[in-house]
Design an enzyme around this catalytic site. Structure first.
Site, mmCIF file in Angstrom:
data_model
loop_
_atom_site.group_PDB
_atom_site.id
_atom_site.type_symbol
_atom_site.label_atom_id
_atom_site.label_comp_id
_atom_site.label_asym_id
_atom_site.label_seq_id
_atom_site.Cartn_x
_atom_site.Cartn_y
_atom_site.Cartn_z
ATOM 1 N N HIS A 271 2.269 -7.932 7.206
ATOM 2 C CA HIS A 271 1.084 -8.717 6.544
ATOM 3 C C HIS A 271 0.244 -9.351 7.609
ATOM 4 O O HIS A 271 -1.049 -9.587 7.560
ATOM 5 C CB HIS A 271 1.396 -9.435 5.213
ATOM 6 C CG HIS A 271 0.276 -10.134 4.736
ATOM 7 N ND1 HIS A 271 -0.719 -9.214 4.118
ATOM 8 C CD2 HIS A 271 -0.114 -11.376 4.415
ATOM 9 C CE1 HIS A 271 -1.621 -9.923 3.462
ATOM 10 N NE2 HIS A 271 -1.381 -11.343 3.566
ATOM 11 N N SER B 30 -5.914 -11.003 3.040
ATOM 12 C CA SER B 30 -5.128 -11.697 2.092
ATOM 13 C C SER B 30 -5.955 -12.438 1.107
ATOM 14 O O SER B 30 -6.792 -11.754 0.306
ATOM 15 C CB SER B 30 -4.227 -12.489 2.827
ATOM 16 O OG SER B 30 -2.933 -13.012 2.084
ATOM 17 N N ASP C 24 2.598 -3.611 5.738
ATOM 18 C CA ASP C 24 2.549 -4.675 4.952
ATOM 19 C C ASP C 24 3.034 -4.468 3.635
ATOM 20 O O ASP C 24 2.640 -3.629 2.900
ATOM 21 C CB ASP C 24 0.707 -4.825 4.899
ATOM 22 C CG ASP C 24 0.658 -6.013 4.080
ATOM 23 O OD1 ASP C 24 1.633 -6.850 3.649
ATOM 24 O OD2 ASP C 24 -0.457 -6.391 4.086
#
Length: 400
Positions: free
Chosen positions: A349, A155, A316
């Site tokens: 995610h 991320s 995701d």
């Protein structure tokens, strides 16, 4: 306690950039002095060639593995860092630092302004991912490490990985950006803006000057609730909650009828206890500024020997697979060794924190190949996914 844990760890602190010079930021302004909180796991070898830098995500911190004294919860990536794990501390020296702008020991808006003796609040300078990485570079210099074996993160951590590889290609042998992007999309910026507005709409925010009065709890809790929705997938929410009722029937009120409502409120309320609202504002803005597209990546660098393992996850939707594929295409166009893996997962995610077995297998093989490349001649061209000397790994997904 995890039997393969690094055990009890203590945070450490490195302060640099004393006034009047300070750390020069991407905005052209300066910040100083700067303190970075960090932790290390394992031992640095004699030639200082086994160092791995782990970069944390938006709400993370330097506590990536092991346990703090008196606390039951381990570090946020404890399943991946330790003896025999993906980042094996019997062979590697692992470093994780809290980013500048954070609130877990590194200099951020809740830190004391040296000129006023009060928290910076909104007097803190705007920061970028570049600034975070440049601050980390000072820490790596301080530790006496000339070249990192690997930089890894998911991320926002993946953004830092890409920035490291772009800004300091001669200091990074391998890069593992996970569930990330070359630039924030309009949708990602939009979510961050709603998050910021949730905080700033709380009267308790007081235009950032709330440190003598207490956090803007309601706004920050709602902001985190929004974030958690984007971290999960429709599949994972169905599996975890479906339409389960907390008390078996409807209350016909605005109470927490559904388990998912209770979960989000619990997450929001807990986040308020551990994270500073202004840090959330500054860090989300730094993510929005991030853009290594359109020729910005490795600008001015003819070639790099850094090798990449890019990982994404099928479910995701916050940082979807096509954004990782854009990274891979860019690397291939530059003739850079890259392996890409799009892992099947229902976790959304959050998968980069949860798909431990698959990530471990991939990363362990990748690091083994990186280590072998030091002592052996290059393999014939065409062996890797980019037509370079990188040998293919399991679960590799070749893209055009």
């Amino acid at each position: 306690m995890d039997t393969n844990s690094v055990g009890i760890v203590e945070p450490r602190y490195f302060t640099f950039a004393a006034p009047p010079d300070g750390l020069t930021l991407e905005s052209g302004r300066t910040l100083g002095p700067v303190t970075l909180a960090y932790e290390t796991y394992g031992e640095l070898n004699a030639d200082r060639s086994n160092a791995i830098l782990v970069c944390h995500a938006l709400s993370g911190d330097a506590h990536a593995a092991g346990f703090h004294t008196g606390e039951e919860a381990p570090g946020w990536w404890n399943d991946m860092i330790g003896p025999g794990k993906a980042f094996d501390t019997e062979n590697h020296f692992v470093i994780c630092s809290n980013v500048i702008g954070g609130c877990k020991g590194s200099t951020g808006p809740s830190s004391i302004h040296p000129q006023t003796g009060k928290p910076y609040a909104l007097d803190f300078q705007m920061i970028t991912i570049t600034d975070m990485v440049n601050a980390q570079r000072h820490l790596i210099d301080h530790l006496g490490i000339e070249k990192l074996l690997c930089v890894v993160g998911g991320s926002m951590g993946g953004m830092q990985v890409l920035q490291w590889a772009s800004a300091y290609p001669d200091r990074v042998r391998a890069a593992i950006p996970i569930a990330t992007t070359l630039k924030q999309s309009p949708q990602q910026i939009a979510f961050d803006e709603v998050i910021r507005q949730s905080i700033m709409a709380d009267p308790a925010w007081r235009k950032g000057d709330y440190y003598d009065h207490g956090q803007p709890k309601k706004g920050l809790a709602v902001a985190r609730m929004i974030g958690h929705i984007t971290f999960m997938s429709d599949q994972s929410m169905e599996q975890k909650f479906s339409r389960k009722l907390k008390n078996g029937n409807y209350s016909f009120s605005f109470a927490e009828d559904f388990e998912v409502e209770g979960y989000l409120r619990y997450r929001g309320d807990n986040f308020v206890k551990r994270f500073d609202a202004n840090s959330y504002l500054y860090i989300t803005k730094a993510m929005d500024y991030f853009d290594l597209s359109n020729g910005s990546f490795l600008i001015g660098v003819d070639k790099t020997e850094t090798r990449f393992l890019v990982i994404s996850f099928t479910s995701d939707w916050l940082y979807p697979s096509h954004q990782s594929q854009e990274i891979v295409r860019l690397l291939k166009r530059r003739g850079i060794a890259v392996t890409y893996c799009d892992l099947k997962s229902t976790w959304g995610h959050d998968a980069f924190l949860l798909e431990v077995a698959e990530e471990t297998r991939l990363i362990r093989n990748f690091l083994k190949n990186i280590g072998a490349s030091r002592a052996t001649a290059p393999l014939p061209a065409g062996r890797g996914s980019s037509g370079t000397d990188a040998p293919p790994l399991p679960y590799e997904d070749r893209i055009p």
